[in-house]
Design a protein around this motif. Structure first.
Motif, PDB file in Angstrom:
ATOM      1  N   GLY A 122      44.590  47.027  52.640  1.00 46.30           N
ATOM      2  CA  GLY A 122      45.422  47.181  51.446  1.00 46.30           C
ATOM      3  C   GLY A 122      45.162  48.468  50.694  1.00 46.30           C
ATOM      4  O   GLY A 122      45.237  48.503  49.455  1.00 46.30           O
ATOM      5  N   TYR A 123      44.884  49.545  51.448  1.00 48.83           N
ATOM      6  CA  TYR A 123      44.571  50.835  50.820  1.00 48.83           C
ATOM      7  C   TYR A 123      45.550  51.918  51.279  1.00 48.83           C
ATOM      8  O   TYR A 123      46.205  51.794  52.317  1.00 48.83           O
ATOM      9  N   THR A 124      45.572  52.966  50.503  1.00 50.02           N
ATOM     10  CA  THR A 124      46.251  54.196  50.885  1.00 50.02           C
ATOM     11  C   THR A 124      45.184  55.261  51.097  1.00 50.02           C
ATOM     12  O   THR A 124      44.282  55.414  50.258  1.00 50.02           O
ATOM     13  N   SER A 125      45.266  55.963  52.219  1.00 44.22           N
ATOM     14  CA  SER A 125      44.318  57.054  52.470  1.00 44.22           C
ATOM     15  C   SER A 125      44.756  58.268  51.650  1.00 44.22           C
ATOM     16  O   SER A 125      45.801  58.876  51.922  1.00 44.22           O
ATOM     17  N   VAL A 126      43.952  58.620  50.646  1.00 43.24           N
ATOM     18  CA  VAL A 126      44.301  59.723  49.747  1.00 43.24           C
ATOM     19  C   VAL A 126      43.886  61.065  50.344  1.00 43.24           C
ATOM     20  O   VAL A 126      44.660  62.023  50.365  1.00 43.24           O
ATOM     21  N   SER A 127      42.670  61.133  50.838  1.00 43.35           N
ATOM     22  CA  SER A 127      42.202  62.399  51.424  1.00 43.35           C
ATOM     23  C   SER A 127      40.967  62.175  52.297  1.00 43.35           C
ATOM     24  O   SER A 127      40.286  61.150  52.191  1.00 43.35           O
ATOM     25  N   LYS A 128      40.719  63.168  53.166  1.00 46.75           N
ATOM     26  CA  LYS A 128      39.534  63.180  54.012  1.00 46.75           C
ATOM     27  C   LYS A 128      38.877  64.544  53.892  1.00 46.75           C
ATOM     28  O   LYS A 128      39.563  65.570  53.945  1.00 46.75           O
ATOM     29  N   ASP A 129      37.566  64.545  53.736  1.00 45.15           N
ATOM     30  CA  ASP A 129      36.812  65.799  53.683  1.00 45.15           C
ATOM     31  C   ASP A 129      36.038  65.915  54.996  1.00 45.15           C
ATOM     32  O   ASP A 129      35.038  65.228  55.199  1.00 45.15           O
ATOM     33  N   LEU A 130      36.526  66.789  55.889  1.00 45.63           N
ATOM     34  CA  LEU A 130      35.937  66.911  57.219  1.00 45.63           C
ATOM     35  C   LEU A 130      35.200  68.231  57.423  1.00 45.63           C
ATOM     36  O   LEU A 130      34.772  68.540  58.535  1.00 45.63           O
ATOM     37  N   LYS A 131      35.028  68.992  56.360  1.00 47.94           N
ATOM     38  CA  LYS A 131      34.484  70.347  56.520  1.00 47.94           C
ATOM     39  C   LYS A 131      32.971  70.391  56.678  1.00 47.94           C
ATOM     40  O   LYS A 131      32.416  71.374  57.175  1.00 47.94           O
ATOM     41  N   ASN A 132      32.270  69.341  56.240  1.00 47.99           N
ATOM     42  CA  ASN A 132      30.812  69.362  56.317  1.00 47.99           C
ATOM     43  C   ASN A 132      30.335  69.080  57.741  1.00 47.99           C
ATOM     44  O   ASN A 132      30.899  68.241  58.438  1.00 47.99           O
TER      45      ASN A 132
ATOM     46  N   LYS B  29      41.750  56.243  63.463  1.00 48.96           N
ATOM     47  CA  LYS B  29      41.816  54.800  63.693  1.00 48.96           C
ATOM     48  C   LYS B  29      40.997  54.032  62.651  1.00 48.96           C
ATOM     49  O   LYS B  29      41.363  52.927  62.238  1.00 48.96           O
ATOM     50  N   PHE B  30      39.895  54.646  62.244  1.00 49.65           N
ATOM     51  CA  PHE B  30      39.080  54.018  61.190  1.00 49.65           C
ATOM     52  C   PHE B  30      39.888  53.943  59.894  1.00 49.65           C
ATOM     53  O   PHE B  30      39.905  52.908  59.215  1.00 49.65           O
ATOM     54  N   CYS B  31      40.557  55.026  59.557  1.00 46.60           N
ATOM     55  CA  CYS B  31      41.386  55.050  58.341  1.00 46.60           C
ATOM     56  C   CYS B  31      42.508  54.011  58.414  1.00 46.60           C
ATOM     57  O   CYS B  31      42.819  53.345  57.419  1.00 46.60           O
ATOM     58  N   GLU B  32      43.100  53.880  59.602  1.00 46.11           N
ATOM     59  CA  GLU B  32      44.179  52.895  59.780  1.00 46.11           C
ATOM     60  C   GLU B  32      43.664  51.477  59.522  1.00 46.11           C
ATOM     61  O   GLU B  32      44.341  50.667  58.884  1.00 46.11           O
TER      62      GLU B  32
END
Length: 284
Positions: A241-251, A232-235
């Motif tokens: 006016g952005y495109t979500s390119v990637s998320k790093d959730l491993k840390n 929801k934060f990404c939305e």
């Protein structure tokens, strides 16, 4: 009679000579007053005295411990205030007492020392893998670590300038020109009740096709414990006016979001932003 006296004198002289040439042990026997004291077979008991630390050292250690506790409590108080007030209120707080900023960042660095990996280092690595000609705006820069470790031109922005290169201001109103930077960064700095206004300001100064990088404490995005839903934060960010390119959730300690600004942006009047959980540190 005279001869008898001479013989006695000679005998006395020989006796003194024999004593003078006698062994030390014999001499000591003849002079008991200088013989060594007799020792019993069992040594006398001695009371054991534990060495104690010098008073000055013990006192200094105690005072250091008290100062550390007071400093930690002070940091937690300031940290809670920054998460629960607006950016303008935080700016006023530090204007009234600039030393609070140093107290906060000393506590912040102590907390970060327990993290196995620092998010700012990942962002530094990302910038080094891209063109050094890209201009960067670092929102909530702290001690300007990012600017000191890359070749890029970096506008370091924070509430207080504890370094000559830092621009002190409310992060929702910066002196940067519109569409003037290629990358905007928020590294653990989306604090305050009006954090969406910081993102809107970053959007204003960012060029079309520019990058928005966000690193935040993982607990703030844990829906099971009062945190925001990361999707929801990404939305909400994408509606700017952005495109979500990637998320790093491993840390385990933080999340990383990578957004790219669209070339043409259709204005959105209202965006429903999820509430980010305040990151409150426990006493260690």
């Amino acid at each position: 009679m005279a001869g008898e006296g001479k013989r006695r004198a000679r005998r006395g002289k020989r006796k003194r000579h024999s004593l003078n040439n006698a062994s030390p042990s014999l001499q000591k026997e003849e002079h008991p007053s200088i013989s060594p004291p007799l020792h019993s077979s069992r040594p006398p008991k001695r009371s054991r005295v534990e060495p104690s630390a010098p008073k000055s050292t013990a006192s200094s250690s105690f005072l250091d411990k008290i100062r550390g506790r007071l400093s930690g409590a002070h940091f937690r108080m300031i940290n809670e205030k920054l998460y629960t007030c607006s950016g303008n209120e935080a700016l006023d707080l530090f204007k009234k007492d600039p030393e609070l900023f140093d107290v906060y960042h000393a506590g912040y660095q102590e907390q970060m020392s327990h993290w196995p990996e620092q998010p700012v280092n990942i962002i530094i690595k990302w910038l080094k893998n891209h063109s050094s000609s890209m201009v960067v705006a670092d929102f909530g820069c702290g001690s300007a670590t990012l600017a000191k470790n890359v070749k890029n031109k970096v506008f370091s922005i924070d509430l207080v300038a504890n370094d000559p290169s830092v621009i002190a201001c409310d992060m929702s109103h910066t002196p940067l020109d519109s569409s003037s930077v290629d990358v905007t960064v928020f590294c653990l700095s989306l604090m305050g009740t009006d954090f969406p206004s910081y993102l809107q300001e970053a959007n204003r100064v960012l060029k079309p096709c520019g990058w928005l990088l966000i690193a935040e404490v993982r607990s703030r995005f844990d829906p099971n414990n009062g945190g925001a839903d990361p999707d929801k934060f990404c939305e909400a960010v994408c509606k700017l006016g952005y495109t979500s390119v990637s998320k790093d959730l491993k840390n385990k300690m933080f999340l990383l979001f990578y957004f790219k600004k669209k070339e043409k942006v259709a204005p959105v009047k209202y965006i429903e932003w999820p509430e980010l959980k305040a990151c409150l540190y426990k006493r260690r």
